[in-house]
Write a protein that holds these residues in place. Structure first.
Motif, PDB file in Angstrom:
ATOM      1  N   UNK A  62       0.382  -1.189  -0.127  1.00 26.99           N
ATOM      2  CA  UNK A  62       0.180  -0.234   0.290  1.00 26.99           C
ATOM      3  C   UNK A  62       0.591   1.558   0.320  1.00 26.99           C
ATOM      4  N   UNK A  63       2.031   1.202   0.590  1.00 25.88           N
ATOM      5  CA  UNK A  63       2.650   2.566   1.175  1.00 25.88           C
ATOM      6  C   UNK A  63       3.199   2.809  -1.321  1.00 25.88           C
ATOM      7  N   UNK A  64       4.049   1.529  -1.219  1.00 31.06           N
ATOM      8  CA  UNK A  64       3.429   1.810  -3.122  1.00 31.06           C
ATOM      9  C   UNK A  64       2.731   2.532  -3.863  1.00 31.06           C
ATOM     10  N   UNK A  65       2.065   1.762  -3.765  1.00 34.65           N
ATOM     11  CA  UNK A  65       0.488   2.734  -4.294  1.00 34.65           C
ATOM     12  C   UNK A  65       0.613   3.538  -3.765  1.00 34.65           C
ATOM     13  N   UNK A  66       0.259   4.538  -2.979  1.00 32.14           N
ATOM     14  CA  UNK A  66      -0.214   5.615  -2.438  1.00 32.14           C
ATOM     15  C   UNK A  66       1.410   6.886  -2.994  1.00 32.14           C
ATOM     16  N   UNK A  67       2.436   5.799  -2.832  1.00 31.72           N
ATOM     17  CA  UNK A  67       3.775   6.604  -2.393  1.00 31.72           C
ATOM     18  C   UNK A  67       3.771   6.873  -4.895  1.00 31.72           C
ATOM     19  N   UNK A  68       3.452   6.461  -5.610  1.00 33.61           N
ATOM     20  CA  UNK A  68       3.166   5.834  -6.644  1.00 33.61           C
ATOM     21  C   UNK A  68       1.791   6.712  -7.526  1.00 33.61           C
ATOM     22  N   UNK A  69       1.122   7.476  -6.259  1.00 36.41           N
ATOM     23  CA  UNK A  69      -0.237   8.068  -6.590  1.00 36.41           C
ATOM     24  C   UNK A  69      -0.823   7.522  -7.784  1.00 36.41           C
ATOM     25  N   UNK A  70      -1.306   8.733  -8.868  1.00 37.45           N
ATOM     26  CA  UNK A  70      -2.780   8.018  -9.677  1.00 37.45           C
ATOM     27  C   UNK A  70      -2.367   9.114 -10.782  1.00 37.45           C
ATOM     28  N   UNK A  71      -1.449   9.770 -11.247  1.00 38.64           N
ATOM     29  CA  UNK A  71      -1.261  10.830 -12.095  1.00 38.64           C
ATOM     30  C   UNK A  71      -0.821   9.629 -13.534  1.00 38.64           C
ATOM     31  N   UNK A  72       0.713   9.125 -13.237  1.00 39.09           N
ATOM     32  CA  UNK A  72       0.726   8.380 -13.967  1.00 39.09           C
ATOM     33  C   UNK A  72       0.675   7.028 -14.859  1.00 39.09           C
ATOM     34  N   UNK A  73       0.203   7.223 -16.615  1.00 39.35           N
ATOM     35  CA  UNK A  73      -0.601   5.938 -17.045  1.00 39.35           C
ATOM     36  C   UNK A  73      -0.090   4.765 -16.021  1.00 39.35           C
ATOM     37  N   UNK A  74       1.679   4.368 -15.863  1.00 40.36           N
ATOM     38  CA  UNK A  74       2.310   3.721 -15.535  1.00 40.36           C
ATOM     39  C   UNK A  74       2.569   2.745 -13.752  1.00 40.36           C
ATOM     40  N   UNK A  75       1.654   4.166 -12.737  1.00 39.75           N
ATOM     41  CA  UNK A  75       1.620   3.771 -11.740  1.00 39.75           C
ATOM     42  C   UNK A  75       0.511   2.529 -11.415  1.00 39.75           C
ATOM     43  N   UNK A  76       1.532   2.045 -10.282  1.00 39.17           N
ATOM     44  CA  UNK A  76       0.867   1.171 -10.195  1.00 39.17           C
ATOM     45  C   UNK A  76      -0.774   0.724  -9.302  1.00 39.17           C
ATOM     46  N   UNK A  77      -1.421   1.816  -9.350  1.00 37.86           N
ATOM     47  CA  UNK A  77      -3.048   1.691  -8.989  1.00 37.86           C
ATOM     48  C   UNK A  77      -3.118   1.767  -9.708  1.00 37.86           C
ATOM     49  N   UNK A  78      -2.765   2.327 -11.643  1.00 39.62           N
ATOM     50  CA  UNK A  78      -3.720   2.718 -12.550  1.00 39.62           C
ATOM     51  C   UNK A  78      -3.475   1.229 -13.145  1.00 39.62           C
ATOM     52  N   UNK A  79      -2.828   0.737 -12.862  1.00 41.07           N
ATOM     53  CA  UNK A  79      -2.405  -1.380 -13.927  1.00 41.07           C
ATOM     54  C   UNK A  79      -2.835  -2.240 -13.225  1.00 41.07           C
ATOM     55  N   UNK A  80      -3.781  -1.658 -11.514  1.00 35.70           N
ATOM     56  CA  UNK A  80      -4.530  -3.081 -11.072  1.00 35.70           C
ATOM     57  C   UNK A  80      -5.232  -2.516 -11.703  1.00 35.70           C
ATOM     58  N   UNK A  81      -5.823  -4.203 -11.846  1.00 37.18           N
ATOM     59  CA  UNK A  81      -7.358  -4.821 -12.281  1.00 37.18           C
ATOM     60  C   UNK A  81      -8.376  -4.584 -12.289  1.00 37.18           C
TER      61      UNK A  81
END
Length: 261
Positions: free
Chosen positions: A74-93
């Motif tokens: 979750x730390x990685x998820x939050x640190x990467x955020x959602x602005x980048x299309x390659x961020x973890x949050x945007x790649x999760x199904x």
């Protein structure tokens, strides 16, 4: 035993009162008071994750309670955020992860992330709703699924959105008597088969959503009733895939759109 339809109506006919009763429960009230007092004092991802009580409250609020143990993830998820299309949050199904990352947007808002409505008032309302659904589910899982679908339906824009959410998929499979074995098929086949029986655009229409819930409630009670309680006629429509009916045949049998009732 109270039917799924009856219990669902009892809960939803005065939902505001029902949620107030949940919010005033001693345990819920205590956790909410602590969360409200503490959340705005948290300014970093590290502090957020370290405060176990606040973190678990937030995770439950956004439907991720079962993942509260995965703090590094979750730390990685939050640190990467959602602005980048390659961020973890945007790649999760599972869309819940992106929703959580947007709600606690430390990457985009920094120290102000925990002052946003999504992290304060909205989080509290979601926590109460989650608690309500969980408690109803302890008595009747069908009621929990119906409440969940009612809450989430309008956010689903594609058929893949159903497949990405196990609870929504179970709701749809139950509603249209689709065997769970259908989930073993390739994704493109699953999408085509679901589109034979429903149109996700209908999820934006409250009346059609309510109609789907009515159908689900009846199907849930029928498929989860004790064998002795199911009539011989109904049992003909209740055979499983494992008993010899193919996925394609079951999908053909359930090829019924909302307007076709």
């Amino acid at each position: 035993m109270v039917s799924t339809s009856t219990r669902y109506q009892i809960v939803t006919n005065n939902l505001a009162r029902t949620k107030t009763l949940i919010a005033n429960d001693a345990t819920v009230k205590r956790e909410t008071e602590y969360y409200n007092k503490t959340i705005k004092t948290i300014k970093t991802v590290d502090d957020f994750v370290k405060n176990d009580r606040v973190f678990k409250y937030a995770m439950k609020a956004y439907g991720l309670e079962d993942m509260a143990y995965a703090k590094a993830f979750i730390k990685k998820l939050l640190n990467e955020g959602v602005s980048s299309s390659t961020s973890m949050a945007n790649k999760m199904s599972n869309p819940l992860y992106k929703e959580f990352a947007k709600a606690f947007d430390f990457a985009g808002k920094g120290a102000l992330a925990t002052s946003a409505a999504s992290a304060t008032t909205e989080a509290v309302d979601r926590y109460v709703q989650q608690t309500l659904e969980q408690r109803e589910g302890s008595d009747n899982q069908g009621v929990r699924l119906a409440l969940y679908f009612k809450r989430k339906a309008s956010s689903v824009k594609t058929t893949m959105g159903i497949l990405a959410d196990k609870a929504l998929l179970q709701f749809v499979q139950t509603t249209f008597n689709i065997p769970q074995a259908a989930s073993r098929a390739d994704l493109d086949i699953q999408v085509r088969n679901l589109e034979k029986v429903l149109d996700v655009k209908d999820f934006q229409d409250p009346k059609k959503v309510d109609k789907l819930i009515q159908r689900f409630n009846v199907m849930w009670d029928m498929t989860n009733a004790p064998a002795t309680a199911v009539s011989p006629v109904l049992s003909l429509f209740n055979q499983s895939y494992d008993q010899g009916i193919s996925v394609d045949l079951m999908m053909s049998i359930t090829k019924l759109r909302l307007g076709g009732n």
